[in-house]
Design an enzyme around this catalytic site. Structure first.
Site, PDB file in Angstrom:
ATOM      1  N   GLY A  43      13.657   7.618   3.999  1.00  0.00           N
ATOM      2  CA  GLY A  43      12.978   6.714   3.081  1.00  0.00           C
ATOM      3  C   GLY A  43      13.376   6.805   1.626  1.00  0.00           C
ATOM      4  O   GLY A  43      13.282   5.825   0.899  1.00  0.00           O
ATOM      5  N   ASP A  99      10.132   9.399  -1.068  1.00  0.00           N
ATOM      6  CA  ASP A  99       9.753   7.994  -1.243  1.00  0.00           C
ATOM      7  C   ASP A  99       8.272   7.827  -1.573  1.00  0.00           C
ATOM      8  O   ASP A  99       7.902   7.152  -2.519  1.00  0.00           O
ATOM      9  CB  ASP A  99      10.114   7.167   0.002  1.00  0.00           C
ATOM     10  CG  ASP A  99       9.619   7.788   1.319  1.00  0.00           C
ATOM     11  OD1 ASP A  99       8.962   8.851   1.287  1.00  0.00           O
ATOM     12  OD2 ASP A  99       9.907   7.213   2.385  1.00  0.00           O
ATOM     13  N   ASP A 102       1.478  10.687   0.601  1.00  0.00           N
ATOM     14  CA  ASP A 102       0.188  10.253   1.131  1.00  0.00           C
ATOM     15  C   ASP A 102      -0.688  11.498   1.230  1.00  0.00           C
ATOM     16  O   ASP A 102      -1.345  11.869   0.267  1.00  0.00           O
ATOM     17  CB  ASP A 102       0.412   9.545   2.469  1.00  0.00           C
ATOM     18  CG  ASP A 102      -0.864   8.945   3.023  1.00  0.00           C
ATOM     19  OD1 ASP A 102      -1.906   9.014   2.346  1.00  0.00           O
ATOM     20  OD2 ASP A 102      -0.834   8.401   4.141  1.00  0.00           O
ATOM     21  N   LYS A 130      -0.027   7.220  -2.773  1.00  0.00           N
ATOM     22  CA  LYS A 130      -1.163   6.392  -2.359  1.00  0.00           C
ATOM     23  C   LYS A 130      -2.401   6.812  -3.131  1.00  0.00           C
ATOM     24  O   LYS A 130      -2.658   8.024  -3.286  1.00  0.00           O
ATOM     25  CB  LYS A 130      -1.413   6.575  -0.863  1.00  0.00           C
ATOM     26  CG  LYS A 130      -0.271   6.067  -0.006  1.00  0.00           C
ATOM     27  CD  LYS A 130      -0.654   4.847   0.792  1.00  0.00           C
ATOM     28  CE  LYS A 130       0.559   4.299   1.503  1.00  0.00           C
ATOM     29  NZ  LYS A 130       0.461   4.390   2.947  1.00  0.00           N
ATOM     30  N   PHE A 152      -0.120   0.246   4.079  1.00  0.00           N
ATOM     31  CA  PHE A 152       1.184   0.637   4.608  1.00  0.00           C
ATOM     32  C   PHE A 152       2.224  -0.308   4.023  1.00  0.00           C
ATOM     33  O   PHE A 152       2.140  -1.521   4.183  1.00  0.00           O
ATOM     34  CB  PHE A 152       1.183   0.572   6.141  1.00  0.00           C
ATOM     35  CG  PHE A 152       2.452   1.104   6.726  1.00  0.00           C
ATOM     36  CD1 PHE A 152       2.612   2.475   6.930  1.00  0.00           C
ATOM     37  CD2 PHE A 152       3.497   0.248   7.053  1.00  0.00           C
ATOM     38  CE1 PHE A 152       3.798   2.977   7.453  1.00  0.00           C
ATOM     39  CE2 PHE A 152       4.685   0.751   7.581  1.00  0.00           C
ATOM     40  CZ  PHE A 152       4.835   2.106   7.776  1.00  0.00           C
ATOM     41  N   VAL A 153       3.194   0.244   3.300  1.00  0.00           N
ATOM     42  CA  VAL A 153       4.187  -0.593   2.624  1.00  0.00           C
ATOM     43  C   VAL A 153       5.604  -0.333   3.155  1.00  0.00           C
ATOM     44  O   VAL A 153       5.887   0.725   3.703  1.00  0.00           O
ATOM     45  CB  VAL A 153       4.161  -0.386   1.092  1.00  0.00           C
ATOM     46  CG1 VAL A 153       2.854  -0.875   0.485  1.00  0.00           C
ATOM     47  CG2 VAL A 153       4.417   1.074   0.723  1.00  0.00           C
ATOM     48  N   ASP A 159      10.419   2.005   5.774  1.00  0.00           N
ATOM     49  CA  ASP A 159      10.563   1.189   6.989  1.00  0.00           C
ATOM     50  C   ASP A 159       9.256   0.964   7.722  1.00  0.00           C
ATOM     51  O   ASP A 159       8.262   1.671   7.508  1.00  0.00           O
ATOM     52  CB  ASP A 159      11.505   1.888   7.965  1.00  0.00           C
ATOM     53  CG  ASP A 159      10.832   3.115   8.628  1.00  0.00           C
ATOM     54  OD1 ASP A 159      10.256   3.950   7.893  1.00  0.00           O
ATOM     55  OD2 ASP A 159      10.848   3.196   9.864  1.00  0.00           O
ATOM     56  N   ARG A 165      14.039  -1.501   5.470  1.00  0.00           N
ATOM     57  CA  ARG A 165      14.458  -0.526   4.457  1.00  0.00           C
ATOM     58  C   ARG A 165      15.275  -1.166   3.343  1.00  0.00           C
ATOM     59  O   ARG A 165      15.264  -0.698   2.218  1.00  0.00           O
ATOM     60  CB  ARG A 165      15.300   0.582   5.108  1.00  0.00           C
ATOM     61  CG  ARG A 165      14.513   1.501   6.019  1.00  0.00           C
ATOM     62  CD  ARG A 165      15.363   2.710   6.385  1.00  0.00           C
ATOM     63  NE  ARG A 165      14.836   3.478   7.505  1.00  0.00           N
ATOM     64  CZ  ARG A 165      13.880   4.396   7.424  1.00  0.00           C
ATOM     65  NH1 ARG A 165      13.330   4.671   6.262  1.00  0.00           N
ATOM     66  NH2 ARG A 165      13.473   5.044   8.501  1.00  0.00           N
TER      67      ARG A 165
HETATM   68  P1  5GP Z   1       2.485  12.533   3.887  1.00  0.00           P
HETATM   69  O1  5GP Z   1       3.167  13.666   4.585  1.00  0.00           O
HETATM   70  O2  5GP Z   1       2.424  12.680   2.395  1.00  0.00           O
HETATM   71  O3  5GP Z   1       1.141  12.198   4.485  1.00  0.00           O
HETATM   72  O4  5GP Z   1       3.314  11.247   4.227  1.00  0.00           O
HETATM   73  C1  5GP Z   1       4.493  11.001   3.591  1.00  0.00           C
HETATM   74  C2  5GP Z   1       5.507  10.380   4.508  1.00  0.00           C
HETATM   75  O5  5GP Z   1       4.913   9.413   5.355  1.00  0.00           O
HETATM   76  C3  5GP Z   1       6.513   9.631   3.670  1.00  0.00           C
HETATM   77  O6  5GP Z   1       7.646  10.406   3.484  1.00  0.00           O
HETATM   78  C4  5GP Z   1       6.832   8.403   4.491  1.00  0.00           C
HETATM   79  O7  5GP Z   1       7.908   8.698   5.341  1.00  0.00           O
HETATM   80  C5  5GP Z   1       5.607   8.186   5.338  1.00  0.00           C
HETATM   81  N1  5GP Z   1       4.717   7.176   4.750  1.00  0.00           N
HETATM   82  C6  5GP Z   1       3.523   7.385   4.134  1.00  0.00           C
HETATM   83  N2  5GP Z   1       2.995   6.229   3.735  1.00  0.00           N
HETATM   84  C7  5GP Z   1       3.865   5.255   4.089  1.00  0.00           C
HETATM   85  C8  5GP Z   1       3.887   3.835   3.921  1.00  0.00           C
HETATM   86  O8  5GP Z   1       2.995   3.176   3.363  1.00  0.00           O
HETATM   87  N3  5GP Z   1       4.981   3.185   4.421  1.00  0.00           N
HETATM   88  C9  5GP Z   1       6.001   3.826   5.055  1.00  0.00           C
HETATM   89  N4  5GP Z   1       7.015   3.074   5.494  1.00  0.00           N
HETATM   90  N5  5GP Z   1       6.019   5.171   5.222  1.00  0.00           N
HETATM   91  C10 5GP Z   1       4.968   5.869   4.746  1.00  0.00           C
HETATM   92 MG    MG Z   2       9.517  10.077   4.159  1.00  0.00          MG
END
Ligand code: 5GP
Ligand code: MG
Length: 176
Positions: A43, A99, A102, A130, A152-153, A159, A165
């Site tokens: 990403g 990228d 969350d 987020k 979710f973007v 992707d 992407r």
């Molecule tokens: P975390 O581990 O912080 O919960 O999630 C981060 C990872 O989840 C990011 O690297 C990404 O790959 C994926 N992710 C989180 N939110 C989104 C979103 O809104 N869209 C997409 N495409 N991937 C997301």
């Molecule tokens: Mg990622």
């Protein structure tokens, strides 16, 4: 706007401007010291490419593959982790490039992995976070592009089931 997005969250121009500002912030912190970027696949590849072209030519970049979502839109437990070759990071300044933040689980995982290599510094640069990310006990970004709503973007590297992407803007996919 294009047919693939139900809503544009960040335009190409907003992203371009903010990435330039982030590059300036990074430059003012590190100056000419050797800087090693580690881009979290897949990403952050487009973000990292735009960023590195505005940093000193000595800037190096490497990759780490992490995947927590697989084909879903909510995290699927502990991320899959593939360590790709990196140089000896001992005593080096390392910047993780991601990228989107969350829960922070992915970055926490990556941070722990690289801290074992005893870098001089390990910081985090994230394009998107987020809303509400601050309430998680996980790592906070040192450089952050935008805080966005909890949707979710896709686009600009992000992707949905490996598609979208390459979209130049970031938005909510129409087929979700
Ligand atoms: P975390 O581990 O912080 O919960 O999630 C981060 C990872 O989840 C990011 O690297 C990404 O790959 C994926 N992710 C989180 N939110 C989104 C979103 O809104 N869209 C997409 N495409 N991937 C997301
Ligand atoms: Mg990622």
């Amino acid at each position: 706007m294009n047919d693939f997005l139900r809503q544009v969250v960040l335009s190409q121009e907003q992203i371009r401007q903010r990435v330039s500002e982030l590059a300036r912030e990074i430059l003012s912190l590190y100056g000419d010291t050797r800087l090693i970027l580690i881009s979290i696949l897949k990403g952050s590849v487009i973000f990292m490419s735009d960023l590195v072209r505005q940093l000193p030519p000595s800037t190096e970049f490497y990759f780490l593959q992490l995947s927590s979502y697989r084909d879903a839109t909510v995290p699927q437990g502990k991320p899959d982790f593939y360590a790709l070759p990196v140089p000896d990071l001992r005593g080096q300044h390392v910047l993780l490039v991601e990228d989107i933040l969350d829960t922070g689980q992915s970055l926490e995982y990556a941070q722990r992995h690289f801290l074992e290599m005893k870098p001089a510094s390990l910081r985090i640069c994230v394009l998107l976070a987020k809303e509400g990310y601050e309430s998680s006990p996980m790592p906070k970004p040192d450089f952050l592009g935008f805080v966005i709503p909890r949707e979710f973007v896709v686009g600009y590297g992000l992707d949905y089931q490996e598609r979208y992407r390459g979209l130049p803007e970031i938005g909510i996919p129409a087929d979700l």
